[in-house]
Design a protein around this motif. Structure first.
Motif, mmCIF file in Angstrom:
data_model
loop_
_atom_site.group_PDB
_atom_site.id
_atom_site.type_symbol
_atom_site.label_atom_id
_atom_site.label_comp_id
_atom_site.label_asym_id
_atom_site.label_seq_id
_atom_site.Cartn_x
_atom_site.Cartn_y
_atom_site.Cartn_z
ATOM 1 N N ASP A 43 0.825 -1.219 0.000
ATOM 2 C CA ASP A 43 0.000 0.000 0.000
ATOM 3 C C ASP A 43 0.857 1.267 0.000
ATOM 4 O O ASP A 43 0.498 2.266 -0.625
ATOM 5 N N LEU A 44 2.000 1.241 0.651
ATOM 6 C CA LEU A 44 2.897 2.398 0.659
ATOM 7 C C LEU A 44 3.515 2.609 -0.725
ATOM 8 O O LEU A 44 3.606 3.735 -1.213
ATOM 9 N N VAL A 45 3.914 1.520 -1.369
ATOM 10 C CA VAL A 45 4.485 1.619 -2.714
ATOM 11 C C VAL A 45 3.434 2.169 -3.683
ATOM 12 O O VAL A 45 3.733 3.024 -4.524
ATOM 13 N N GLU A 46 2.203 1.715 -3.560
ATOM 14 C CA GLU A 46 1.126 2.202 -4.433
ATOM 15 C C GLU A 46 0.894 3.703 -4.238
ATOM 16 O O GLU A 46 0.710 4.437 -5.206
ATOM 17 N N LYS A 47 0.918 4.173 -2.991
ATOM 18 C CA LYS A 47 0.770 5.610 -2.730
ATOM 19 C C LYS A 47 1.948 6.387 -3.308
ATOM 20 O O LYS A 47 1.772 7.448 -3.901
ATOM 21 N N HIS A 48 3.131 5.843 -3.104
ATOM 22 C CA HIS A 48 4.338 6.523 -3.576
ATOM 23 C C HIS A 48 4.347 6.676 -5.094
ATOM 24 O O HIS A 48 4.720 7.728 -5.617
ATOM 25 N N TYR A 49 3.972 5.627 -5.807
ATOM 26 C CA TYR A 49 4.014 5.624 -7.265
ATOM 27 C C TYR A 49 2.633 5.800 -7.892
ATOM 28 O O TYR A 49 2.404 5.362 -9.015
ATOM 29 N N GLN A 50 1.722 6.483 -7.212
ATOM 30 C CA GLN A 50 0.342 6.621 -7.685
ATOM 31 C C GLN A 50 0.238 7.235 -9.087
ATOM 32 O O GLN A 50 -0.656 6.886 -9.851
ATOM 33 N N GLU A 51 1.150 8.126 -9.445
ATOM 34 C CA GLU A 51 1.080 8.763 -10.762
ATOM 35 C C GLU A 51 1.387 7.797 -11.902
ATOM 36 O O GLU A 51 1.127 8.089 -13.059
ATOM 37 N N HIS A 52 1.937 6.623 -11.585
ATOM 38 C CA HIS A 52 2.253 5.623 -12.605
ATOM 39 C C HIS A 52 1.153 4.571 -12.776
ATOM 40 O O HIS A 52 1.243 3.739 -13.676
#
Length: 139
Positions: A43-52
């Motif tokens: 979930d943290l990785v998804e938030k971090h890379y949300q623009e991708h």
């Protein structure tokens, strides 16, 4: 004094490059004000890379970034966002010049050893995602 978020990715951690990368940043005169060794939850990785999200490489990126520990950091220095990005080199290691972090250590586009904030606004968002205020060491 600016701050930026940098993260040594799982490929570089596996290869034992943390110290060499940190040494380059310290040699430039920058100061680390926070750092942590962590296996990122999805979930943290998804938030971090949300623009991708939605791009063809997104799922591979999420899998890669959760495949092993990273070293997340906050660095401080004059014009650090721009200078750190110059030190890292382009995202595509084939376009990164020797002497840059990616030019010297990265092996391919989706395994490019380091992430760095691309603007002050991104740096603020990314620092808040990974660190609480009390984890930042002030002089």
């Amino acid at each position: 004094m600016e701050q930026t978020f940098l993260m040594i990715k799982p490929d570089a951690v596996r290869r034992g490059l943390i110290g060499r990368i940190i040494s380059r940043l310290e040699s430039k005169g920058f100061h680390m004000v926070a750092g942590k060794f962590i296996v990122l939850p999805e979930d943290l990785v998804e938030k971090h890379y949300q623009e991708h999200e939605g791009r063809p490489y997104y799922q591979d990126l999420i899998s890669f970034m959760t495949s092993g520990p990273v070293f997340a950091m906050v660095w401080e220095g004059d014009d650090i966002v721009n200078l750190a990005r110059l030190m890292m080199g382009p995202t595509d290691p084939e376009k990164a010049a020797p002497g840059t972090i990616r030019g010297d250590f990265a092996t391919r586009m989706n395994r490019n050893v380091i992430h760095g904030s691309d603007s002050l606004k991104s740096a603020e968002r990314e620092i808040r995602l990974f660190f609480s205020e009390d984890e930042l060491v002030r002089k």
